[in-house]
Design an enzyme around this catalytic site. Structure first.
Site, PDB file in Angstrom:
ATOM      1  CG  LEU A 123      -1.981  -1.130   1.215  1.00 35.28           C
ATOM      2  CD1 LEU A 123      -2.900  -1.002   2.424  1.00 35.28           C
ATOM      3  CD2 LEU A 123      -2.788  -1.161  -0.074  1.00 35.28           C
ATOM      4  CG  ASP A 124       5.391   2.985  -0.902  1.00 35.98           C
ATOM      5  OD1 ASP A 124       5.747   3.644   0.078  1.00 35.98           O
ATOM      6  OD2 ASP A 124       5.737   3.234  -2.074  1.00 35.98           O
ATOM      7  CB  SER A 128      -0.747   1.550  -3.807  1.00 37.49           C
ATOM      8  OG  SER A 128      -0.618   2.808  -3.159  1.00 37.49           O
ATOM      9  CB  SER A 130       1.000   2.196 -10.390  1.00 34.46           C
ATOM     10  OG  SER A 130       2.281   2.637  -9.992  1.00 34.46           O
ATOM     11  N   GLY A 200      15.340 -16.429  -7.358  1.00 35.57           N
ATOM     12  CA  GLY A 200      14.644 -15.272  -6.797  1.00 35.57           C
ATOM     13  C   GLY A 200      14.466 -15.420  -5.303  1.00 35.57           C
ATOM     14  CG  ASP A 223      17.046 -12.502  -6.083  1.00 34.77           C
ATOM     15  OD1 ASP A 223      16.850 -11.692  -7.013  1.00 34.77           O
ATOM     16  OD2 ASP A 223      16.168 -12.795  -5.250  1.00 34.77           O
ATOM     17  CE  LYS A 257       7.548 -17.798   0.031  1.00 37.44           C
ATOM     18  NZ  LYS A 257       7.743 -16.340  -0.045  1.00 37.44           N
ATOM     19  CG  HIS A 261       2.971 -14.041  -8.966  1.00 35.94           C
ATOM     20  ND1 HIS A 261       2.196 -13.598  -7.911  1.00 35.94           N
ATOM     21  CD2 HIS A 261       4.256 -13.694  -8.645  1.00 35.94           C
ATOM     22  CE1 HIS A 261       2.956 -13.004  -7.010  1.00 35.94           C
ATOM     23  NE2 HIS A 261       4.203 -13.059  -7.431  1.00 35.94           N
TER      24      HIS A 261
END
Length: 356
Positions: A123-124, A128, A130, A200, A223, A257, A261
């Site tokens: 929720l920064d 957000s 954007s 990652g 990573d 993980k 997505h």
């Protein structure tokens, strides 16, 4: 076909209006949640040792007396939303008294299973906000939502903004105790493995948890350079910088993980192809372990499906997506894998094992 709006009954129009307003004001849920975390209210109630009265809460928050009523209204809404519970206190019959619920206990900072940082990160305002540009994004052929609003690819943005990079990596690790709890009954997934690459894998939080259970397992966190630089491993946990689109270190298993997505179908196939190369050799054939959502609209209740679909929409920031089983199957087969197995992990997450 002509619109039937003029033929609707008044009661139907009134109901439709209320439904529309429900969607308009849906942002209030997120903003009140953010306020709750920013004001440290879960910790205040937790540290109080018992349900806390409105007057005590206002005193600890040190807000102006003129805002006491506003605090009460916000707390009333949080209670209606299930984040806070209003309880009765015989000694304070005329004042509201607040207790934590199972959900708000997950927001107590410094405790196990705390997800407060997830709220702060997602929720920064920088990211957000954007979502106000969805209209502009939908007309752009290749740009992600973050490309439009941040002026760069998200990963480039993190590389150039150390504080956001730190917050993002810490947030991605903040659910590790929940994952650890879920994996307690899934040790079979890692048994028999001698080596694993966590693609990652961030700062290695997941690796440390798995290495506790399997101390002989060689665990490699792979990573971006900006993520793993200056990190020190131990006897069985090491850090390697690299690009998963170029090559992935060889191992018995590859762990992904919350990685796929983030990416389009085309990019996911490329990543999975690199994973297949990494677990396939003349000596042995390994597997890929994926921890992600699997949308199942037919079997899930509506609330769970709605949440997964909301999370799917949130992934337009990266041109990524959440997927159902058919979409996962398509990616897996097109990347050259032969079969897969999906197991439930948490209320939200599934564990997908795929085999060459």
């Amino acid at each position: 076909m002509a619109s039937s709006i003029n033929s609707r009954k008044p009661s139907e129009i009134f109901k439709a209006q209320a439904q529309l307003y429900k969607h308009i004001y849906a942002f209030i849920d997120s903003m009140c949640l953010k306020w709750c975390v920013e004001m440290n209210i879960p910790n205040i109630i937790h540290n109080h040792g018992q349900p806390i009265s409105l007057s005590n809460l206002v005193s600890i928050l040190q807000v102006p007396s003129t805002k006491a009523g506003s605090v009460q209204r916000l707390m009333r809404y949080l209670a209606h939303s299930g984040l806070i519970e209003i309880v009765k206190d015989q000694e304070l019959e005329n004042e509201q008294v607040y207790a934590l619920t199972d959900t708000s206990e997950l927001l107590v900072k410094g405790t196990k299973f705390c997800l407060a940082q997830m709220v702060e990160c997602l929720l920064d305002q920088t990211t957000s906000s954007s979502y106000h540009q969805l209209k502009k994004w939908i007309y752009e052929e290749d740009l992600t939502l973050f490309d439009i609003t941040l002026g760069s690819d998200f990963w480039e943005f993190l590389n150039k903004n150390p504080e956001h990079n730190r917050l993002f990596n810490e947030t991605m690790a903040s659910d590790i105790d929940v994952i650890k709890l879920a994996l307690k009954d899934c040790n079979f997934v890692f048994e028999g493995l001698e080596s694993i690459v966590d693609v990652g894998g961030g700062t290695g939080t997941m690796g440390k948890i798995i290495c506790e259970t399997f101390p002989k397992l060689k665990y490699l966190v792979f990573d971006r350079p900006k993520v793993v630089e200056n990190l020190c491993g131990n006897n069985n946990l090491t850090y390697v910088a690299g690009d998963m689109f170029a090559s992935i270190p060889r191992a018995d298993a590859i762990l992904l993980k919350f990685i796929l997505h983030d990416w389009s179908d085309e990019d996911c196939i490329k990543i999975l192809e690199k994973c297949k190369e990494a677990v396939t050799s003349d000596e042995k054939v390994g597997k890929v372990i994926i921890i992600e959502l699997v949308i199942d609209e037919k079997k899930e209740n509506n609330h769970l499906t709605r949440l997964k679909l909301q999370m799917d929409i949130s992934m337009v920031c990266l041109n990524g997506k959440e997927r159902n089983e058919e979409e996962w199957k398509k990616l897996i087969l097109e990347a050259g894998f032969k079969h897969y197995k999906i197991s439930p992990l948490t209320e939200l997450l599934s564990l997908i094992e795929i085999f060459p």
